[in-house]
Design an enzyme around this catalytic site. Structure first.
Site, PDB file in Angstrom:
ATOM      1  N   LYS A   1     -16.954 -16.695   2.862  1.00  0.00           N
ATOM      2  CA  LYS A   1     -17.630 -17.942   2.522  1.00  0.00           C
ATOM      3  C   LYS A   1     -18.917 -18.095   3.339  1.00  0.00           C
ATOM      4  CE  LYS A   1     -15.136 -21.831   2.122  1.00  0.00           C
ATOM      5  NZ  LYS A   1     -15.349 -22.755   0.989  1.00  0.00           N
TER       6      LYS A   1
ATOM      7  N   ARG B   1     -14.459 -25.875   7.140  1.00  0.00           N
ATOM      8  CA  ARG B   1     -13.731 -25.021   6.193  1.00  0.00           C
ATOM      9  C   ARG B   1     -13.494 -23.644   6.810  1.00  0.00           C
ATOM     10  NH1 ARG B   1     -17.407 -27.347   2.263  1.00  0.00           N
ATOM     11  NH2 ARG B   1     -16.246 -28.332   0.554  1.00  0.00           N
TER      12      ARG B   1
ATOM     13  N   GLY C   1      -6.155 -20.381  -1.649  1.00  0.00           N
ATOM     14  CA  GLY C   1      -5.046 -21.313  -1.432  1.00  0.00           C
ATOM     15  C   GLY C   1      -4.451 -21.214  -0.044  1.00  0.00           C
TER      16      GLY C   1
ATOM     17  N   MET D   1      -6.282 -21.135   2.740  1.00  0.00           N
ATOM     18  CA  MET D   1      -7.198 -21.560   3.775  1.00  0.00           C
ATOM     19  C   MET D   1      -7.373 -23.064   3.773  1.00  0.00           C
ATOM     20  SD  MET D   1      -8.318 -18.957   5.601  1.00  0.00           S
ATOM     21  CE  MET D   1      -6.566 -18.856   5.924  1.00  0.00           C
TER      22      MET D   1
ATOM     23  N   ARG E   1     -19.015 -16.791  -4.536  1.00  0.00           N
ATOM     24  CA  ARG E   1     -18.269 -15.583  -4.142  1.00  0.00           C
ATOM     25  C   ARG E   1     -17.991 -14.780  -5.400  1.00  0.00           C
ATOM     26  NH1 ARG E   1     -12.491 -18.565  -2.791  1.00  0.00           N
ATOM     27  NH2 ARG E   1     -12.251 -19.524  -4.833  1.00  0.00           N
TER      28      ARG E   1
ATOM     29  N   HIS F   1      15.503   2.086  -7.655  1.00  0.00           N
ATOM     30  CA  HIS F   1      15.623   2.806  -8.917  1.00  0.00           C
ATOM     31  C   HIS F   1      15.089   1.980 -10.083  1.00  0.00           C
ATOM     32  CE1 HIS F   1      17.899   4.116 -12.556  1.00  0.00           C
ATOM     33  NE2 HIS F   1      17.526   5.309 -12.084  1.00  0.00           N
TER      34      HIS F   1
ATOM     35  N   SER G   1       4.551  20.846  -4.571  1.00  0.00           N
ATOM     36  CA  SER G   1       4.317  19.492  -5.043  1.00  0.00           C
ATOM     37  C   SER G   1       4.986  18.538  -4.062  1.00  0.00           C
ATOM     38  CB  SER G   1       4.897  19.323  -6.446  1.00  0.00           C
ATOM     39  OG  SER G   1       4.734  17.999  -6.866  1.00  0.00           O
TER      40      SER G   1
ATOM     41  N   CYS H   1       3.801  14.434  -6.631  1.00  0.00           N
ATOM     42  CA  CYS H   1       4.462  13.866  -7.799  1.00  0.00           C
ATOM     43  C   CYS H   1       5.356  12.690  -7.436  1.00  0.00           C
ATOM     44  CB  CYS H   1       5.247  14.930  -8.547  1.00  0.00           C
ATOM     45  SG  CYS H   1       6.614  15.606  -7.597  1.00  0.00           S
TER      46      CYS H   1
ATOM     47  N   TYR I   1      -4.053  18.208  -7.578  1.00  0.00           N
ATOM     48  CA  TYR I   1      -3.781  17.205  -8.595  1.00  0.00           C
ATOM     49  C   TYR I   1      -2.841  16.133  -8.074  1.00  0.00           C
ATOM     50  CZ  TYR I   1       0.776  19.424  -9.269  1.00  0.00           C
ATOM     51  OH  TYR I   1       2.035  19.903  -9.067  1.00  0.00           O
TER      52      TYR I   1
END
Lengths: 892, 892
Positions: free
Chosen positions: B28, B96, B105, B107, B357, B475, B785, B852, B872
């Site tokens: 801010k 502030r 919400g 602050m 902002r 799970h 992997s 993976c 990858y």
């Protein structure tokens, strides 16, 4: 020496090898060579090097070159003795295996090779003793059938081993003829029996018994090589942690005969008593017999003692041979500086030495022999310390089954030998019953599927523990070894009935109250009460001497894992220099306290919890006071509460109801709270410092108890050296959060008591992440203690309680050769430890680092701790003497 | 700038900070400074730097120096405006908070500071509006009571919040007077209410409301600093992974008033539509009101649109102010190159900007705005790729609850938001029921304590999943996210009855068949069916554009975790370049096969097992055939059987009986075999390659199926690129034993089919030891992997299924700031990975390495994979677009 072919000749005239070439010649071959070099009477022969074993196992056949070279050496032997293999003055050979490490009972022998339909008549003619020749022949057939055809080639498809069948044929003959023992068998009897053996051979294996001397020889050599990968040998190696790549050598040696007549004999002996260590000649012999008869137990052998009273003693029966043997005994001991196990044969009054090797001995004997030899100036103190195996010390302190008993009783079951030493007692199937009867002074064997911390009180009152599940590092095993109790785990033929009234052990029904004897050193289980013995070793005996020498050499400090003043006392007796792990949770399992503890666990709010903790505080303070007082001046590392809370509330309906009433809750509510505590993987769950993060009030109570006890002792003039250890830290912030709680408690107490106290706050390093961030943690911690049990579990991803289902396959298939829970896995776990030590010392050079897992009592692991540069190891009281010795050996 | 004191002044004339000083000034403060620099109309004031927050939190008090310097800056503001704080022409201030990252919400704001018994008369005189002054005063008292006294100092000991009590006093006044809303309140009404507030203040807090302007100011500043460590703020930070050390800045700014009369007003707006991304001005305003009124929902605000039809629109009501605001909007967007969220006040027709902002936006809006701005030439394609958050893409693909619904319905429960997106359906409590009803086309919410692989079939047929246990990586959570299903886990107020007929959700009884709506993005649970919506994004829309730009930048390959051809198809649509993890066990849970599989598991011998496996072989071959065909030409990594076997036999009595009959065993025998499979810590038990070591025939069957399918495809002209992956390897020998089985199967097939096939054999690196011995394994493996889920579990010693009991405490106490199962723990797990990559590449430079675990779809973890030099990442199909974007962002 034919280096290219790796065959080593030996004889009194010329010998290629010596005792140092064990890796190449095997133990037996190297010692035969050495005896030749010493000028002792050894029948000539040659040794096939161990590397030929691997070659053979790869190719599956003997190469032509190898066969050619064997022949060359046979010829050399023939020339030396003036006899010929397969010829008219027949030379016979023995073929014996011999690995670089001793594998008793695992190795193969075939004698009398070279007896064929061609040589038998010549042999009879030359020896003038057809009884001897047919006796030798039937032995050859049996050994060949057993070792070559059945074991190596696996050709017997019947249900009975060929050896059993042949032995029963001999028994039948003797019964028909009315003979008391083998010595009544006539030449004709042996000949007829040989014929029967030949028929049985053909019938069983589908081929005739080889009637060519070289076929016999090569068959025997191949069988010995193949025996290296036999099931028994592999299992033995797995158990004894012997690498499987070393292979076995093969010794091919000219036969001499102890069964040629009354002037012949054969025997085995130890140069000192292998049970007690006394410096007396100790052995047995049989006249007119071949080697295997002595050990086979068919005839009762006679003693070899320097004693005129026993008319069967070798001393009386063959005084010259005895004299020569006794001088060989002294020569060998002097040369090897150690007790020897020897084999000999006397042929026509002439002594022949067949084997010498370092004699196996009991723990007690090992210690006695080593210390005696120092006195006899045979060896130095350093050598004595180097020579005794650390585990022999442990063994020397335990009860054992009297040797005679084992001959009279057959084991009815078998499990993993988890706690050495023997015990007997009445069987019970619950910890409660064990406690009830144990308190009345009854000897108890506690039989369970597996044990948990809830069973501790019952285990305490038991002589021995037997479980159907779990491995060598299961809860039962750890507790039993910690207390020096005999214990057998993972007995797969044991099925306990759900009534807890009886169990089936194989086919035997065992009822509550029946007596069992356990041999925790071997894993054997016997029905009834077998007689036990325990050698007392006083405070001034050989063990005390040996350990006091060891203490001079070692640099690693030895602490103990002890949870009670009694444990501490025992450990101090054994020479502990502090407590490396005092587990606080065991204190809560006490009957009086566990109820309060359970109420605390099941509290619905912090306030309730605080109330229950308040009641526990005086108990804990008292506990720590007693322990710190007992260990006055020595460091005591107290671990804060570690196990998952649900371990404390594995209880029955009735206890639940009492809890519900006490907590003013409905039964359902209590059940729900208990249920919430259950975890999928408790090992990786809400335990260790995670409890302290969730319930800081528990940490606070424990800190209050520990520091309170220390403050009190200090005021009374004692010198408490307390170290608070935060368990299962994986992140610096966990450590700091707990340390802050402790320091706040300390500041409070300091202010209130207007007194200071010096103490340490450190952590257990027992998950991989702690090793990886050791640098940060070390900046904030006074000490580290490796918890290698858990570290091994998490590094491998192996749950100690569940390895039982796959470790057997792992050993069988050589996936791993050593149980990483018994010996630190240097490659994996060790690399993490090494990284942690390096990083920790980089950030705080003088940080104290030790180890308090079960590995702290394992000699190999102790050696590794030394390499890592640790300050101390901590182990259960009974392992302290082992550790003292092992730590000394590391330095030597 | 007073650098030493860390106070930064701002005004249209002179400004110390700018937008880049977010760390110091907070978001801010930095943006206020920037607006000043841009010449926009901003009331003057100054910002206390974030570092002062940490100072304050350490000391617990404002230092005298700081107070002196605040005064200096107050004086400067006074001079600039010609008014005086606490004086006769009273200047009022707002205080502030403003952290470096947005915490909506979380602050605190206190307005109208400086109103005291002294200044009120002056203020009335100057403004000529006593109603305004007393309205402002009662606001000050309420905000001060709430923020300073109750939240920061914790002084309210009653059960009702002070704000609630004060609001009810206002309500009572209006009711007594018969007022419809606040605008009817008279000056006298506000004055009386203020008096009531002052009494209530005194009664509640025991002290009078501060009547000194500086007391008010300092109290407010302290409260804002303290709010940083408030419970809500800490929880929010933990959830949003915001480091707690950064602290908040405090903005002290001269007040301007939107409630001085009809020519005044206040509003909030977005420069574009934050829901859809459309380029239209989008906001709300209220005439004669102070800022909080707009968001408080007490009065219905009017729209801010460029539309003459709405007579309440700012455009119509205050055309000049609108014109200026619209030009500010354009200036800001051009300056910041991004959509802004602004706050403004109009005092006597003059526009004052209070805040700007970056505007929060939905995933859909983020994509639309970024691609629109490329078209508008405001930003480059690179910037568009950089700007959209990867998770916004995920969000853009999901269903959501229609905004209006949330105002009409209150949530009845709350859990962890485990699978984003919304869903509704009829409740069932078992997977069987879910399947049964789901197959009939019913929408189902599956409600369970937790889920296991046995529930997969039922989860497949469910719209959403709700569990009472488990964490964000349980799970249920993993499966739900993989399938893009909404899911809420760990709902602690949910208790499912054992009958599986109903459950209690807090106080609500939920019966089978009742409807629930889940908001998997927030964790909220609603009764009944709430209306949902899903924004369709076509194959040529903004998302497609954005991802195609991203693909040009990224270097990491993106694969997917997929077990079925359907998963593969979805993943290909989303742009996957291969399968990085195909789990073979899921195939066995199919109803038809699981019975055969169970029989195999419970077989008593290898032969029996082989028989059952033979029946499974064609199924598996068919599965792999379909997957490899779908992924033709792309790599497919198939993991061999991984889970502990008992997961497959978590079955009821009836099924057990069927099994017993089929296996020709007694029920007791089957139960015993099932029992033997149970484990203490299944996560660390008999699973992964340990199964393959124990039962090589399972590995052989799977190899046959996989290679068989590939052979077939090759023959048919396809180009299968199959990679066999051995799970849970911790020791080189485990890998070799399994690889040998595979290679033997291949050699057999090659010979039989007279055809070759190229394929890879590699391993998952998922326990610490595998990382530590990676060098050796790499020599023998074609690829690695990382299974970072299990690696995280074992490195920390955290069981994913059990973290629910302690992770909340960990977050609350800042022990860990980010869930290591969501984002790779670089310090610990990352160090192991880095070590493994380094060692592996040292021994085999070109070895292919990927990841993976679930982390493969986490942007931060993807960035780390890039740092590690992986080839990858593989993630669930729905995460593929996220990964594509994240992988591009790593390069930018």
């Amino acid at each position: 020496m034919n280096n290219k072919q790796k065959i080593y000749f030996f004889s009194q005239l010329q010998t290629d090898g010596d005792q140092h070439m064990v890796d190449i010649l095997g133990g037996k071959g190297a010692n035969i060579a050495e005896m030749c070099k010493l000028g002792l009477p050894v029948p000539p022969g040659f040794t096939l090097a161990t590397s030929l074993c691997s070659d053979y196992l790869k190719k599956g056949t003997l190469t032509l070159t190898l066969k050619k070279n064997i022949k060359k050496n046979i010829t050399k032997t023939e020339k030396m003795l003036g006899k010929s293999f397969g010829g008219k003055d027949p030379l016979l050979f023995s073929v014996r295996s011999g690995a670089p490490v001793s594998m008793p009972g695992m190795m193969e022998t075939i004698l009398n090779i070279g007896l064929t339909s061609q040589t038998i008549p010549h042999m009879i003619q030359r020896s003038g003793n057809s009884r001897f020749v047919y006796d030798s022949y039937r032995r050859l057939i049996m050994m060949y059938s057993d070792v070559v055809m059945e074991k190596a080639l696996g050709l017997n498809k019947t249900n009975h081993s060929i050896r059993e069948q042949m032995e029963s044929l001999l028994k039948k003959t003797k019964k028909t003829r009315g003979y008391k023992n083998d010595s009544y068998m006539t030449s004709e009897d042996w000949k007829l029996l040989s014929d029967k053996y030949l028929s049985l051979f053909k019938k069983t294996f589908g081929v005739p018994f080889p009637d060519n001397h070289y076929d016999q020889l090569y068959g025997a050599v191949e069988a010995v090589f193949a025996s290296w990968n036999g099931k028994r040998a592999k299992e033995y190696r797995a158990f004894e942690k012997i690498p499987s790549k070393m292979g076995t050598a093969v010794n091919i040696q000219a036969m001499v005969f102890g069964n040629l007549g009354p002037n012949c004999g054969t025997g085995v002996a130890f140069t000192r008593n292998p049970s007690t260590g006394e410096n007396v000649f100790f052995g047995e012999w049989l006249p007119n017999a071949q080697g295997e008869d002595v050990v086979a137990g068919i005839r009762t052998p006679h003693p070899i003692i320097d004693d005129k009273k026993s008319k069967n003693s070798l001393f009386v029966a063959m005084p010259d041979a005895f004299k020569e043997l006794n001088s060989v005994r002294k020569k060998l001991e002097k040369h090897y500086d150690d007790m020897q196990d020897i084999e000999f044969t006397i042929q026509d009054k002439k002594l022949w030495m067949l084997q010498t090797r370092k004699g196996k001995r009991t723990g007690i004997a090992a210690i006695k022999i080593a210390t005696d030899m120092v006195e006899e100036k045979l060896i130095s103190r350093k050598e004595a310390v180097r020579r005794v195996k650390p585990l022999q010390i442990y063994e020397s302190l335990l009860k054992n089954i009297k040797p005679g008993e084992l001959e009279k009783n057959l084991s009815v079951g078998f499990g993993l030998p988890a706690g050495p030493g023997a015990s007997f007692g009445a069987v019970v199937f619950s910890a409660e019953k064990a406690e009830e009867l144990g308190k009345k002074g009854k000897k108890i064997i506690l039989v369970r599927e597996e044990t948990s911390p809830e069973d501790i009180h019952g285990m305490h009152y038991s002589e021995g523990i037997l479980t159907s599940r779990g491995g060598l590092t299961s809860h039962a095993a750890l507790v039993a070894r910690g207390w020096g109790k005999s214990c057998i785990v993972g007995c797969q033929t044991l099925v306990i009935d759900k009534s807890l009234r009886f169990a089936m052990l194989g086919k035997e029904k065992i009822k509550e109250g029946d007596f069992l004897t356990l041999n925790g050193s071997t894993g054997e289980i016997f029905l009834g009460r077998l007689a036990l013995f325990q050698n007392p070793i006083g405070s001034s005996g050989p063990l005390t001497d040996l350990l006091s020498w060891a203490d001079k050499f070692r640099k690693l400090k030895i602490r103990t894992n002890a949870d009670t003043p009694e444990d501490c006392e025992k450990a101090l007796e054994f020479g502990a220099e502090g407590v490396g792990l005092c587990r606080t949770e065991h204190m809560f399992f006490d009957e009086k306290r566990v109820h309060d503890f359970r109420k605390m666990i099941l509290s619905g709010s912090e306030n309730e919890r605080l109330n229950h903790l308040k009641r526990l505080l005086p108990y804990q303070t008292k506990d720590f006071y007693a322990i710190l007082k007992k260990m006055d001046g020595l460091p005591v590392t107290v671990r804060l509460l570690d196990p998952p809370l649900h371990e404390f509330i594995n209880i029955n309906q009735k206890e639940l109801e009492v809890l519900a009433t006490d907590l003013d809750l409905s039964l359902q509510e209590v059940e729900e709270r208990v249920d919430i505590l259950k975890e999928s993987n408790p090992m990786l769950g809400h335990r260790g410092c995670r409890l302290g993060v969730s319930y800081p009030e528990i940490t606070a109570m424990q800190a209050k108890a520990i520091l309170g006890a220390a403050f009190k002792l200090k005021k009374e003039g004692y010198n408490p050296q307390v170290e608070l250890m935060i368990p299962l830290v994986s992140h610096l912030n966990e450590f700091i959060s707990q340390k802050n709680i402790i320091m706040n408690i300390y500041e409070d107490m300091k202010a209130k008591k207007n007194q200071t106290l010096s103490f340490k706050v450190g952590t257990m390093i027992e998950v991989p992440r702690a090793c990886l961030v050791a640098e940060n943690i070390a900046k904030n911690a006074d000490f580290f203690s490796f918890g290698t049990n858990d570290l091994t579990q998490t590094t491998f991803g192996f749950s100690r309680d569940d390895t039982g289902s796959f470790f057997p396959h792992y050993f069988e298939k050589n996936i791993i050769e050593v149980d990483p829970f018994e010996q630190i896995d240097r490659e994996g776990v060790g690399r993490l430890m090494s990284l942690a030590v390096k990083d920790a010392r980089a950030s705080k050079n003088r940080i104290s680092i030790g180890i308090c897992g079960e590995h702290g009592g394992d000699p190999n692991s102790i050696a590794f701790c030394k390499i890592l540069g640790l300050d101390y190891v901590s182990c259960s009281p009974y392992r302290v003497p082992i550790a003292r010795l092992a730590a000394a050996q590391v330095e030597l």
